[in-house]
Enzyme design. Sequence first.
Site, PDB file in Angstrom:
ATOM      1  N   ASN A 132       0.808  -1.217   0.000  1.00  0.00           N
ATOM      2  CA  ASN A 132       0.000   0.000   0.000  1.00  0.00           C
ATOM      3  C   ASN A 132       0.842   1.269   0.000  1.00  0.00           C
ATOM      4  O   ASN A 132       2.074   1.227   0.043  1.00  0.00           O
ATOM      5  CB  ASN A 132      -0.966  -0.021   1.187  1.00  0.00           C
ATOM      6  CG  ASN A 132      -2.163  -0.882   0.881  1.00  0.00           C
ATOM      7  OD1 ASN A 132      -3.087  -0.464   0.215  1.00  0.00           O
ATOM      8  ND2 ASN A 132      -2.132  -2.128   1.346  1.00  0.00           N
TER       9      ASN A 132
ATOM     10  N   HIS B  98      21.537   3.729  11.569  1.00  0.00           N
ATOM     11  CA  HIS B  98      22.658   4.630  11.825  1.00  0.00           C
ATOM     12  C   HIS B  98      23.533   4.115  12.963  1.00  0.00           C
ATOM     13  O   HIS B  98      23.040   3.530  13.926  1.00  0.00           O
ATOM     14  CB  HIS B  98      22.147   6.029  12.186  1.00  0.00           C
ATOM     15  CG  HIS B  98      21.463   6.711  11.048  1.00  0.00           C
ATOM     16  ND1 HIS B  98      22.150   7.321  10.034  1.00  0.00           N
ATOM     17  CD2 HIS B  98      20.150   6.860  10.764  1.00  0.00           C
ATOM     18  CE1 HIS B  98      21.286   7.828   9.165  1.00  0.00           C
ATOM     19  NE2 HIS B  98      20.064   7.551   9.588  1.00  0.00           N
TER      20      HIS B  98
ATOM     21  N   ALA C 254      -1.122  -3.322  13.751  1.00  0.00           N
ATOM     22  CA  ALA C 254      -0.836  -1.923  13.429  1.00  0.00           C
ATOM     23  C   ALA C 254      -0.007  -1.264  14.530  1.00  0.00           C
ATOM     24  O   ALA C 254      -0.133  -1.583  15.706  1.00  0.00           O
ATOM     25  CB  ALA C 254      -2.146  -1.164  13.236  1.00  0.00           C
TER      26      ALA C 254
ATOM     27  N   ARG D 234      12.404  -8.511  16.811  1.00  0.00           N
ATOM     28  CA  ARG D 234      12.841  -9.902  16.954  1.00  0.00           C
ATOM     29  C   ARG D 234      12.115 -10.745  15.911  1.00  0.00           C
ATOM     30  O   ARG D 234      11.078 -10.332  15.396  1.00  0.00           O
ATOM     31  CB  ARG D 234      12.567 -10.425  18.351  1.00  0.00           C
ATOM     32  CG  ARG D 234      11.093 -10.508  18.699  1.00  0.00           C
ATOM     33  CD  ARG D 234      10.887 -10.989  20.110  1.00  0.00           C
ATOM     34  NE  ARG D 234      11.432 -10.017  21.021  1.00  0.00           N
ATOM     35  CZ  ARG D 234      10.782  -9.453  22.019  1.00  0.00           C
ATOM     36  NH1 ARG D 234       9.558  -9.798  22.262  1.00  0.00           N
ATOM     37  NH2 ARG D 234      11.345  -8.567  22.774  1.00  0.00           N
TER      38      ARG D 234
ATOM     39  N   LYS E 241       5.078  -8.048  20.637  1.00  0.00           N
ATOM     40  CA  LYS E 241       5.061  -9.211  21.523  1.00  0.00           C
ATOM     41  C   LYS E 241       4.065 -10.232  20.988  1.00  0.00           C
ATOM     42  O   LYS E 241       3.089  -9.876  20.346  1.00  0.00           O
ATOM     43  CB  LYS E 241       4.662  -8.795  22.937  1.00  0.00           C
ATOM     44  CG  LYS E 241       5.713  -7.939  23.628  1.00  0.00           C
ATOM     45  CD  LYS E 241       5.296  -7.657  25.060  1.00  0.00           C
ATOM     46  CE  LYS E 241       6.350  -6.979  25.871  1.00  0.00           C
ATOM     47  NZ  LYS E 241       7.008  -5.870  25.381  1.00  0.00           N
TER      48      LYS E 241
END
Length: 132
Positions: free
Chosen positions: A30, A58, A106, A112, A126
């Site tokens: 999208n 960075h 969202a 991870r 999580k």
Amino acid sequence: MDFDKNSKLEYGVYLSDAKNIKIGKYCRINENVFIQGDVKIGDYVMIAPNVAIHSSTHIYKSIEVPMVLNGLTDNKRVLIEDDVWIGRNVIVLPGIRIGKGSIIGANSVVNRDIEEYSIYGGVPAKFIKKRK
């Protein structure tokens, strides 16, 4: 990206260093999605608006040098496996693998690896539950 009449890239999709980005078939990406560096996206993947996928970041370790001059980390491939749904405003950090059939809620930050057929959400993302 091989030609696939079922795939859709909306306006404002930004592909940085596109030579290292691979996008599978029947993908829906999208508007205002940012994909940077070394990223492989499987088949049947849905990416909602305003998602950012990064394969580097960075360097900020030296306080003697302005951060903008510290440089960037080496690319760490992001792998998004088949049949994944990434929700609106998600950020995926370098080196992450999102397993097949997973959903990322969202506004999540994925820092991870995500197990197959799992639903994750939050900051940082999580585990919420398995899809099957």
